[in-house]
Design a protein around this motif. Structure first.
Motif, PDB file in Angstrom:
ATOM      1  N   UNK A  25      68.390  13.896  45.341  1.00  0.00           N
ATOM      2  CA  UNK A  25      69.152  13.741  44.455  1.00  0.00           C
ATOM      3  C   UNK A  25      68.656  13.711  43.762  1.00  0.00           C
ATOM      4  N   UNK A  26      68.902  14.217  41.957  1.00  0.00           N
ATOM      5  CA  UNK A  26      68.573  14.030  40.897  1.00  0.00           C
ATOM      6  C   UNK A  26      69.963  14.207  39.767  1.00  0.00           C
ATOM      7  N   UNK A  88      61.303  20.546  37.350  1.00  0.00           N
ATOM      8  CA  UNK A  88      60.674  21.859  38.352  1.00  0.00           C
ATOM      9  C   UNK A  88      59.358  21.028  38.691  1.00  0.00           C
ATOM     10  N   UNK A  89      58.733  21.000  37.354  1.00  0.00           N
ATOM     11  CA  UNK A  89      56.857  20.582  36.886  1.00  0.00           C
ATOM     12  C   UNK A  89      57.210  18.895  37.796  1.00  0.00           C
ATOM     13  N   UNK A  95      55.709  15.415  44.719  1.00  0.00           N
ATOM     14  CA  UNK A  95      55.834  15.791  46.422  1.00  0.00           C
ATOM     15  C   UNK A  95      56.625  16.067  46.696  1.00  0.00           C
ATOM     16  N   UNK A  96      57.777  16.574  45.788  1.00  0.00           N
ATOM     17  CA  UNK A  96      58.828  17.214  46.204  1.00  0.00           C
ATOM     18  C   UNK A  96      59.631  18.319  45.774  1.00  0.00           C
ATOM     19  N   UNK A 234      68.908  24.744  39.414  1.00  0.00           N
ATOM     20  CA  UNK A 234      69.672  26.228  40.877  1.00  0.00           C
ATOM     21  C   UNK A 234      68.849  27.019  41.371  1.00  0.00           C
ATOM     22  N   UNK A 235      67.665  26.604  40.605  1.00  0.00           N
ATOM     23  CA  UNK A 235      66.380  27.513  41.703  1.00  0.00           C
ATOM     24  C   UNK A 235      65.817  26.313  42.352  1.00  0.00           C
ATOM     25  N   UNK A 236      66.286  24.726  41.723  1.00  0.00           N
ATOM     26  CA  UNK A 236      65.328  24.247  43.113  1.00  0.00           C
ATOM     27  C   UNK A 236      66.744  23.407  44.241  1.00  0.00           C
TER      28      UNK A 236
END
Length: 315
Positions: A25-26, A88-89, A95-96, A234-236
């Motif tokens: 989770x983020x 994302x970066x 490593x996720x 959303x992409x992730x």
């Protein structure tokens, strides 16, 4: 070091993510970690990545969540000192790269940022005009107020603060700074009060509220980075992963609503017998209308009055 902050829509935000053991989770806006603490209490195993561009918030979290920052902790917390526009970066660097199970945003300014007089966020304290969430950033409110043209200032106040006296305030700011730079929050408040008609100052809260909000949004590029970050989030997301977003301003809510609409609705050409995979929606709206605070929360947490929560699920 304490980062006292009452989380808005705490249970609604986390429970709508449906956290489960082993998930990733983020927390895109870690702040005082109220939402993070609640999410981590709902799972026995898993990882939460907490983002915050405010160094004070990160240092506070390193002390207050020390046990969970241990690599062997279950569940565990990892902190990232960066803006959520770089999701994302940073996740790839950690490593996720295989996607996340959920992400949430609590937008706006945390209570400690308002309460620290030296940060220059609040019209209640006299301090140098600053308003930077990331203290390493060069642009601050002082530069914006003293270097922007009258037209640029008026546009900022109207667009980001919905200030109907934006032209009068920007004109008065330019007049005042021709004599000397406007350096502090109280100096700016004085200018704003001079610009707004007396009858208008008697209603609708503090006369500087909308101007300070607008400058903060502009200094931190809040609306620009929000749109970029939502697209990345959303992409992730993995299939069935969820995103929760709490907004406090109409412009923020509009961005979230439009992004969710963009990914959840599909226009099917007339006569097409079936929808190809490339045209299928990416998201499903969990709530058609935004979730708002309960009567009890409204009574106990003033910050919750303008809060709206939208939730979507990756298909």
């Amino acid at each position: 070091m304490e980062f006292k902050h009452t989380s808005v829509l705490l249970h609604e935000t986390i429970e709508n993510l449906k956290p489960h053991d082993g998930g990733l989770y983020v927390d895109a806006t870690f702040g005082g970690g109220g939402h993070a603490k609640y999410l981590l209490s709902k799972i026995d195993r898993g990882t939460l990545i907490g983002f915050d561009q405010d160094e004070y918030a990160i240092k506070s979290a390193q002390l207050n969540f020390a046990d969970l920052l241990n690599p062997d902790s279950e569940p565990k917390l990892e902190l990232v000192h960066d803006n959520f526009s770089h999701l994302k970066e940073n996740l790839v660097d950690l490593g996720y790269q295989n996607g996340i199970d959920g992400i949430y945003y609590d937008l706006g300014v945390s209570s400690p940022q308002f309460d620290q007089a030296g940060r220059g966020f609040s019209y209640r304290f006299d301090a140098r005009l600053d308003m930077r969430m990331d203290q390493s950033q060069e642009l601050d409110a002082y530069q914006l107020v003293n270097n922007s043209s009258q037209k640029e200032l008026a546009n900022i106040l109207y667009k980001f603060g919905d200030e109907k006296y934006s032209r009068q305030i920007s004109r008065k700011i330019v007049e005042r700074r021709q004599k000397k730079p406007i350096e502090t929050t109280f100096e700016l408040v004085e200018v704003i009060k001079e610009a707004i008609p007396a009858f208008a100052r008697r209603t609708g809260g503090h006369p500087a509220k909308k101007t300070f909000q607008a400058l903060r949004v502009a200094v931190n590029h809040e609306l620009d980075v929000l749109q970029e970050s939502l697209e990345e989030a959303i992409e992730l997301l993995k299939p069935s992963g969820r995103i929760s977003v709490i907004t406090f301003q109409s412009d923020e809510d509009k961005i979230v609503k439009n992004i969710f609409k963009k990914y959840s609705e599909v226009e099917v050409p007339r006569g097409m017998p079936m929808i190809p995979d490339s045209m299928k929606p990416t998201l499903r709206l969990v709530n058609r209308k935004p979730i708002i605070a309960s009567d009890e929360e409204l009574k106990n947490n003033n910050r919750s009055h303008s809060a709206k929560l939208r939730v979507a699920e990756k298909l």
